[in-house]
Design an enzyme around this catalytic site. Structure first.
Site, PDB file in Angstrom:
ATOM      1  N   ARG A 106       0.852  -1.184   0.000  1.00  0.00           N
ATOM      2  CA  ARG A 106       0.000   0.000   0.000  1.00  0.00           C
ATOM      3  C   ARG A 106       0.887   1.231   0.000  1.00  0.00           C
ATOM      4  O   ARG A 106       1.703   1.411   0.910  1.00  0.00           O
ATOM      5  CB  ARG A 106      -0.854  -0.057   1.281  1.00  0.00           C
ATOM      6  CG  ARG A 106      -2.127   0.670   1.197  1.00  0.00           C
ATOM      7  CD  ARG A 106      -3.001   0.335   2.382  1.00  0.00           C
ATOM      8  NE  ARG A 106      -2.506   0.863   3.631  1.00  0.00           N
ATOM      9  CZ  ARG A 106      -3.292   1.320   4.598  1.00  0.00           C
ATOM     10  NH1 ARG A 106      -4.597   1.301   4.446  1.00  0.00           N
ATOM     11  NH2 ARG A 106      -2.797   1.762   5.718  1.00  0.00           N
ATOM     12  N   THR A 110      -0.729   7.597  -1.040  1.00  0.00           N
ATOM     13  CA  THR A 110      -2.035   7.491  -1.730  1.00  0.00           C
ATOM     14  C   THR A 110      -2.917   6.391  -1.137  1.00  0.00           C
ATOM     15  O   THR A 110      -4.114   6.347  -1.390  1.00  0.00           O
ATOM     16  CB  THR A 110      -1.823   7.163  -3.217  1.00  0.00           C
ATOM     17  OG1 THR A 110      -1.227   5.853  -3.306  1.00  0.00           O
ATOM     18  CG2 THR A 110      -0.904   8.170  -3.891  1.00  0.00           C
ATOM     19  N   ASP A 202       0.558  -2.012  12.064  1.00  0.00           N
ATOM     20  CA  ASP A 202       0.959  -2.524  10.752  1.00  0.00           C
ATOM     21  C   ASP A 202       1.264  -4.017  10.874  1.00  0.00           C
ATOM     22  O   ASP A 202       2.256  -4.410  11.495  1.00  0.00           O
ATOM     23  CB  ASP A 202       2.187  -1.746  10.256  1.00  0.00           C
ATOM     24  CG  ASP A 202       2.558  -2.140   8.835  1.00  0.00           C
ATOM     25  OD1 ASP A 202       2.739  -3.338   8.564  1.00  0.00           O
ATOM     26  OD2 ASP A 202       2.656  -1.232   7.987  1.00  0.00           O
ATOM     27  N   ASP A 205       4.747  -5.244   9.565  1.00  0.00           N
ATOM     28  CA  ASP A 205       5.845  -4.838  10.451  1.00  0.00           C
ATOM     29  C   ASP A 205       5.839  -5.650  11.744  1.00  0.00           C
ATOM     30  O   ASP A 205       6.892  -6.059  12.240  1.00  0.00           O
ATOM     31  CB  ASP A 205       5.743  -3.341  10.783  1.00  0.00           C
ATOM     32  CG  ASP A 205       6.184  -2.463   9.618  1.00  0.00           C
ATOM     33  OD1 ASP A 205       6.772  -3.008   8.653  1.00  0.00           O
ATOM     34  OD2 ASP A 205       5.926  -1.249   9.672  1.00  0.00           O
TER      35      ASP A 205
HETATM   36  C1  PRP Z   1      -1.218  -4.200   4.676  1.00  0.00           C
HETATM   37  C2  PRP Z   1      -2.096  -5.417   4.843  1.00  0.00           C
HETATM   38  C3  PRP Z   1      -2.947  -5.374   3.613  1.00  0.00           C
HETATM   39  C4  PRP Z   1      -3.130  -3.892   3.397  1.00  0.00           C
HETATM   40  C5  PRP Z   1      -4.496  -3.521   3.866  1.00  0.00           C
HETATM   41  O1  PRP Z   1      -0.197  -4.471   3.775  1.00  0.00           O
HETATM   42  O2  PRP Z   1      -1.377  -6.608   4.987  1.00  0.00           O
HETATM   43  O3  PRP Z   1      -2.367  -5.985   2.482  1.00  0.00           O
HETATM   44  O4  PRP Z   1      -2.136  -3.232   4.184  1.00  0.00           O
HETATM   45  O5  PRP Z   1      -4.767  -2.200   3.573  1.00  0.00           O
HETATM   46  P1  PRP Z   1      -5.888  -1.752   2.543  1.00  0.00           P
HETATM   47  O6  PRP Z   1      -7.109  -2.567   2.845  1.00  0.00           O
HETATM   48  O7  PRP Z   1      -6.074  -0.300   2.839  1.00  0.00           O
HETATM   49  O8  PRP Z   1      -5.381  -1.986   1.159  1.00  0.00           O
HETATM   50  P2  PRP Z   1       0.962  -3.422   3.449  1.00  0.00           P
HETATM   51  O9  PRP Z   1       0.584  -2.600   2.276  1.00  0.00           O
HETATM   52  O10 PRP Z   1       1.336  -2.658   4.691  1.00  0.00           O
HETATM   53  O11 PRP Z   1       2.134  -4.352   2.965  1.00  0.00           O
HETATM   54  P3  PRP Z   1       2.984  -5.444   3.791  1.00  0.00           P
HETATM   55  O12 PRP Z   1       2.097  -6.628   4.032  1.00  0.00           O
HETATM   56  O13 PRP Z   1       4.091  -5.746   2.852  1.00  0.00           O
HETATM   57  O14 PRP Z   1       3.447  -4.813   5.071  1.00  0.00           O
HETATM   58  N1  URA Z   2      -2.537  -2.274   7.036  1.00  0.00           N
HETATM   59  C1  URA Z   2      -2.145  -2.693   8.260  1.00  0.00           C
HETATM   60  O1  URA Z   2      -1.210  -3.485   8.381  1.00  0.00           O
HETATM   61  N2  URA Z   2      -2.794  -2.214   9.327  1.00  0.00           N
HETATM   62  C2  URA Z   2      -3.832  -1.347   9.226  1.00  0.00           C
HETATM   63  O2  URA Z   2      -4.394  -0.958  10.260  1.00  0.00           O
HETATM   64  C3  URA Z   2      -4.210  -0.920   7.950  1.00  0.00           C
HETATM   65  C4  URA Z   2      -3.556  -1.415   6.867  1.00  0.00           C
END
Ligand code: PRP
Ligand code: URA
Length: 211
Positions: A106, A110, A202, A205
């Protein structure tokens, strides 16, 4: 709780484990174990409607009628990175499932999903897909992943997330009302940064100890 195509798993074990995940003092190791355990528990509900057929078997005592899963094979598709944490708990219960991967992150400004990887079983169109990601926030990542799956022919898709919010559920069901969503918790809302409240921060993370 079950409303149209949304199931929130109301089980004491799931509720208590989700609470442990939310706690900011939970370590990376504990967090990963909890994701794994909750995913396995959720699998019970995610697969509740799978069709079965009768088979005759012999026990050491007698012949009897039992059951086996009938119908399509399955695929588990995590959205990277955080979705990876949910694979083991489900795969242990459905060992014949193939595993695909969709890489999305994400964009911090944006909040739009950016695709960086897609590797799916070649016969994805004939498999029942369980798409997994711990968080359903704006829903942008889930919508993008479903679009990718449908573009490649997937017809049956279930979406399993640990924590979701009404905004994310609406975003998915506005476009894909046929996709059954399973959550371990339906939280209150998104904050102005696009994080789920109360949420757990997150997920990626916390799973991998990054910042
Ligand atoms: C997080 C999570 C989802 C997304 C959800 O991933 O694991 O994939 O955010 O958010 P959304 O519903 O607003 O799209 P992230 O983009 O942080 O990537 P990561 O898993 O690599 O940390
Ligand atoms: N992605 C995450 O990992 N946590 C949130 O709360 C939203 C998006």
């Amino acid at each position: 709780m079950k409303t149209s195509n949304l199931t929130v798993i109301e089980h004491p074990l799931v509720k208590s484990k989700i609470t442990q995940m939310r706690d900011k003092n939970t370590t990376t190791k504990e967090f990963g174990e909890l994701v794994d355990e909750i995913s396995g528990l959720m699998c019970y509900e995610i697969t509740r409607d799978l069709p079965v057929e009768e088979i005759e078997i012999e026990t050491p005592i007698t012949t009897t009628i039992g059951y086996r899963i009938k119908g399509n094979d399955m695929a588990i598709v995590p959205i990277l990175r955080a979705g990876l944490g949910m694979v083991k708990g489900i795969h242990e219960l459905i060992p014949t499932a193939k595993i695909g991967h969709i890489g999305l992150y994400r964009d911090h400004d944006t909040l739009q999903p950016v695709e960086y990887l897609c590797k799916l079983p070649t016969d994805i169109e004939s498999r029942d897909v369980i798409l997994v990601d711990p968080m359903l926030a704006t829903g942008g990542s889930a919508v993008k992943a479903i679009e990718i799956l449908k573009d490649r022919g997937a017809k049956s898709i279930r979406l399993a997330c640990l924590v979701g919010c009404p905004e994310g559920v609406k975003a998915v069901h506005d476009i894909y009302p046929d996709v059954a969503i399973f959550l371990a918790a339906l939280d209150e809302k998104l904050n102005e940064l696009g994080y789920i409240v109360p949420g757990l921060g997150d997920a990626g993370d916390r799973l991998y100890g990054t910042k």
